[in-house]
Design a protein around this motif. Structure first.
Motif, PDB file in Angstrom:
ATOM      1  N   LEU A   1       0.825  -1.197   0.000  1.00 56.28           N
ATOM      2  CA  LEU A   1       0.000   0.000   0.000  1.00 56.28           C
ATOM      3  C   LEU A   1       0.867   1.258   0.000  1.00 56.28           C
ATOM      4  CD1 LEU A   1      -3.314   0.535   1.527  1.00 56.28           C
ATOM      5  CD2 LEU A   1      -1.571   2.130   2.253  1.00 56.28           C
ATOM      6  N   LEU A   2       1.851   1.306   0.890  1.00 54.23           N
ATOM      7  CA  LEU A   2       2.736   2.465   0.966  1.00 54.23           C
ATOM      8  C   LEU A   2       3.623   2.573  -0.274  1.00 54.23           C
ATOM      9  CD1 LEU A   2       3.713   2.345   4.735  1.00 54.23           C
ATOM     10  CD2 LEU A   2       2.138   3.922   3.611  1.00 54.23           C
ATOM     11  N   PHE A   3       4.065   1.445  -0.800  1.00 55.05           N
ATOM     12  CA  PHE A   3       4.851   1.427  -2.028  1.00 55.05           C
ATOM     13  C   PHE A   3       4.066   2.109  -3.152  1.00 55.05           C
ATOM     14  CE2 PHE A   3       5.985  -0.510  -6.070  1.00 55.05           C
ATOM     15  CZ  PHE A   3       7.369  -0.459  -6.060  1.00 55.05           C
ATOM     16  N   GLY A   4       2.813   1.696  -3.327  1.00 58.54           N
ATOM     17  CA  GLY A   4       1.976   2.283  -4.367  1.00 58.54           C
ATOM     18  C   GLY A   4       1.735   3.769  -4.160  1.00 58.54           C
ATOM     19  N   MET A   5       1.520   4.167  -2.914  1.00 66.26           N
ATOM     20  CA  MET A   5       1.304   5.580  -2.617  1.00 66.26           C
ATOM     21  C   MET A   5       2.530   6.405  -3.005  1.00 66.26           C
ATOM     22  SD  MET A   5       0.679   7.510   1.046  1.00 66.26           S
ATOM     23  CE  MET A   5       2.387   7.290   1.554  1.00 66.26           C
ATOM     24  N   LEU A   6       3.719   5.923  -2.637  1.00 69.07           N
ATOM     25  CA  LEU A   6       4.941   6.661  -2.944  1.00 69.07           C
ATOM     26  C   LEU A   6       5.203   6.725  -4.447  1.00 69.07           C
ATOM     27  CD1 LEU A   6       7.236   5.403  -0.041  1.00 69.07           C
ATOM     28  CD2 LEU A   6       6.100   7.622  -0.244  1.00 69.07           C
TER      29      LEU A   6
ATOM     30  N   ARG B   1       9.318  10.184   3.872  1.00 68.42           N
ATOM     31  CA  ARG B   1       9.020  10.033   5.306  1.00 68.42           C
ATOM     32  C   ARG B   1       7.819  10.884   5.706  1.00 68.42           C
ATOM     33  NH1 ARG B   1      14.898  10.183   6.058  1.00 68.42           N
ATOM     34  NH2 ARG B   1      15.567   8.081   6.647  1.00 68.42           N
ATOM     35  N   ARG B   2       7.750  12.099   5.185  1.00 67.11           N
ATOM     36  CA  ARG B   2       6.636  12.995   5.497  1.00 67.11           C
ATOM     37  C   ARG B   2       5.313  12.422   4.979  1.00 67.11           C
ATOM     38  NH1 ARG B   2       4.832  16.718   2.253  1.00 67.11           N
ATOM     39  NH2 ARG B   2       6.800  16.985   1.171  1.00 67.11           N
ATOM     40  N   LEU B   3       5.322  11.897   3.751  1.00 69.29           N
ATOM     41  CA  LEU B   3       4.106  11.312   3.188  1.00 69.29           C
ATOM     42  C   LEU B   3       3.629  10.112   4.009  1.00 69.29           C
ATOM     43  CD1 LEU B   3       4.976  11.530  -0.597  1.00 69.29           C
ATOM     44  CD2 LEU B   3       3.100  12.715   0.555  1.00 69.29           C
ATOM     45  N   ILE B   4       4.563   9.280   4.442  1.00 67.69           N
ATOM     46  CA  ILE B   4       4.195   8.118   5.252  1.00 67.69           C
ATOM     47  C   ILE B   4       3.664   8.562   6.608  1.00 67.69           C
ATOM     48  CG2 ILE B   4       5.105   6.094   6.461  1.00 67.69           C
ATOM     49  CD1 ILE B   4       6.930   5.660   4.000  1.00 67.69           C
ATOM     50  N   ALA B   5       4.290   9.570   7.214  1.00 75.42           N
ATOM     51  CA  ALA B   5       3.824  10.084   8.504  1.00 75.42           C
ATOM     52  C   ALA B   5       2.418  10.658   8.374  1.00 75.42           C
ATOM     53  CB  ALA B   5       4.784  11.142   9.036  1.00 75.42           C
ATOM     54  N   GLU B   6       2.164  11.386   7.298  1.00 70.52           N
ATOM     55  CA  GLU B   6       0.822  11.942   7.070  1.00 70.52           C
ATOM     56  C   GLU B   6      -0.196  10.829   6.871  1.00 70.52           C
ATOM     57  OE1 GLU B   6       1.256  14.616   3.763  1.00 70.52           O
ATOM     58  OE2 GLU B   6       2.384  16.076   4.956  1.00 70.52           O
ATOM     59  N   TYR B   7       0.189   9.796   6.166  1.00 67.60           N
ATOM     60  CA  TYR B   7      -0.714   8.659   5.959  1.00 67.60           C
ATOM     61  C   TYR B   7      -1.040   7.984   7.297  1.00 67.60           C
ATOM     62  CZ  TYR B   7      -2.304   3.998   4.876  1.00 67.60           C
ATOM     63  OH  TYR B   7      -3.033   2.844   4.852  1.00 67.60           O
ATOM     64  N   ASN B   8      -0.027   7.802   8.138  1.00 64.89           N
ATOM     65  CA  ASN B   8      -0.222   7.092   9.406  1.00 64.89           C
ATOM     66  C   ASN B   8      -1.100   7.834  10.395  1.00 64.89           C
ATOM     67  OD1 ASN B   8       1.113   4.682   8.861  1.00 64.89           O
ATOM     68  ND2 ASN B   8       3.109   5.538   9.391  1.00 64.89           N
ATOM     69  N   VAL B   9      -1.212   9.155  10.292  1.00 62.39           N
ATOM     70  CA  VAL B   9      -2.059   9.918  11.219  1.00 62.39           C
ATOM     71  C   VAL B   9      -3.396  10.308  10.600  1.00 62.39           C
ATOM     72  CG1 VAL B   9      -0.102  10.797  12.548  1.00 62.39           C
ATOM     73  CG2 VAL B   9      -1.036  12.161  10.666  1.00 62.39           C
ATOM     74  N   ALA B  10      -3.639   9.932   9.355  1.00 65.65           N
ATOM     75  CA  ALA B  10      -4.887  10.298   8.671  1.00 65.65           C
ATOM     76  C   ALA B  10      -6.082   9.663   9.372  1.00 65.65           C
ATOM     77  CB  ALA B  10      -4.836   9.861   7.219  1.00 65.65           C
ATOM     78  N   GLN B  11      -7.168  10.392   9.410  1.00 64.59           N
ATOM     79  CA  GLN B  11      -8.420   9.934  10.008  1.00 64.59           C
ATOM     80  C   GLN B  11      -9.477   9.853   8.910  1.00 64.59           C
ATOM     81  OE1 GLN B  11      -8.987   9.140  13.350  1.00 64.59           O
ATOM     82  NE2 GLN B  11      -6.771   9.242  13.404  1.00 64.59           N
TER      83      GLN B  11
END
Length: 86
Positions: free
Chosen positions: A15-20, A60-70
């Motif tokens: 999922l994260l691979f595709g997002m990046l 790293r910023r994109l992953i951090a934003e994804y991890n805190v998304a609601q």
């Protein structure tokens, strides 16, 4: 190249691979083919997302934003508030 994130499982990794990739980041998923060796290899640290040095901070910023998304209000069922069911 920098290893920027260790996903918990292959689903999160893909999922994260595709997002990046969709964000234009050159990313490599290390360890994808090692999962068949679980039992003989340690379970932690097999998977890792690796990106070029110049793209590491943005990734790293994109992953951090994804991890805190609601989830958006109304996207979750009333019986499970705060949980997005896909």
């Amino acid at each position: 190249m920098q290893r920027i994130y260790e996903p918990e499982n292959l689903l999160e990794a893909e999922l994260l691979f595709g997002m990046l990739v969709n964000e234009g980041i050159d990313v490599y998923l290390a360890g994808r083919h090692l999962l068949g060796g679980v039992g003989e290899l340690p379970m932690q640290g097999l998977l890792g997302l690796t990106v070029p040095d110049e793209q590491a901070e943005r990734a790293r910023r994109l992953i951090a934003e994804y991890n805190v998304a609601q989830p958006l209000a109304g996207d979750e069922p009333e019986s499970l508030p705060g949980i997005l069911i896909c």
